[in-house]
Design a protein around this motif. Structure first.
Motif, short mmCIF file in Angstrom:
data_model
loop_
_atom_site.label_atom_id
_atom_site.label_comp_id
_atom_site.label_asym_id
_atom_site.label_seq_id
_atom_site.Cartn_x
_atom_site.Cartn_y
_atom_site.Cartn_z
N UNK A 180 71.07 26.41 59.62
CA UNK A 180 72.05 26.77 60.65
C UNK A 180 73.06 27.77 60.12
N UNK A 181 73.02 28.05 58.81
CA UNK A 181 73.93 29.01 58.24
C UNK A 181 75.28 28.42 57.87
N UNK A 182 75.42 27.11 57.90
CA UNK A 182 76.69 26.48 57.59
C UNK A 182 76.81 26.17 56.12
N UNK A 183 75.75 25.71 55.50
CA UNK A 183 75.85 25.21 54.13
C UNK A 183 75.63 26.29 53.08
N UNK A 184 75.14 27.46 53.49
CA UNK A 184 74.87 28.47 52.46
C UNK A 184 76.15 28.95 51.78
N UNK A 227 78.52 17.43 67.13
CA UNK A 227 79.68 16.55 67.23
C UNK A 227 80.82 17.01 66.32
N UNK A 228 80.49 17.34 65.09
CA UNK A 228 81.53 17.66 64.11
C UNK A 228 81.80 19.16 64.00
N UNK A 229 80.77 19.97 64.09
CA UNK A 229 80.93 21.42 64.07
C UNK A 229 81.66 21.95 62.85
N UNK A 251 84.29 22.20 57.04
CA UNK A 251 85.49 22.19 56.20
C UNK A 251 85.50 20.98 55.28
N UNK A 252 85.18 19.81 55.83
CA UNK A 252 85.16 18.60 55.01
C UNK A 252 84.11 18.69 53.91
N UNK A 253 82.92 19.16 54.26
CA UNK A 253 81.86 19.27 53.26
C UNK A 253 82.21 20.29 52.19
N UNK A 254 82.87 21.37 52.59
CA UNK A 254 83.29 22.38 51.61
C UNK A 254 84.26 21.78 50.61
#
Length: 85
Positions: free
Chosen positions: A76-80, A30-32, A37-40
């Motif tokens: 998923x490789x997003x948070x690393x 949903x957010x992708x 970006x927001x979490x970063x």
């Protein structure tokens, strides 16, 4: 414990893990990239990341779900790249 109780216990755990996985996948879909970006931005320092974790846990009212989502983001490789060192 009888077989039925053990089967019910494992079935409940399996449903819980499946639900957490489905929620994490749905949230990512949903957010992708916008969520990345927001979490970063929200986790730019350890204290802000800590407070973000508390907020997310309070909103969804499950620390287990928060942990499962964090692990799924890392897998998923997003948070690393989001974890500041």
């Amino acid at each position: 414990m009888s077989f039925i109780e053990v089967a019910t216990l494992f079935g409940g755990i399996a449903l819980f893990l499946y639900g957490m996985s489905a929620m994490g996948d749905g949230l990512k879909g949903l957010a992708g990239n916008k969520m990345e970006t927001y979490l970063w931005e929200l986790s730019s320092s350890p204290w802000r990341a800590f407070l973000l974790g508390i907020l997310v846990t309070a909103v969804i009212q499950s620390s287990s779900a928060t942990s499962v989502m964090a692990v799924s983001f890392v897998n998923a490789g997003r948070a690393d790249t989001m974890i500041p060192m």
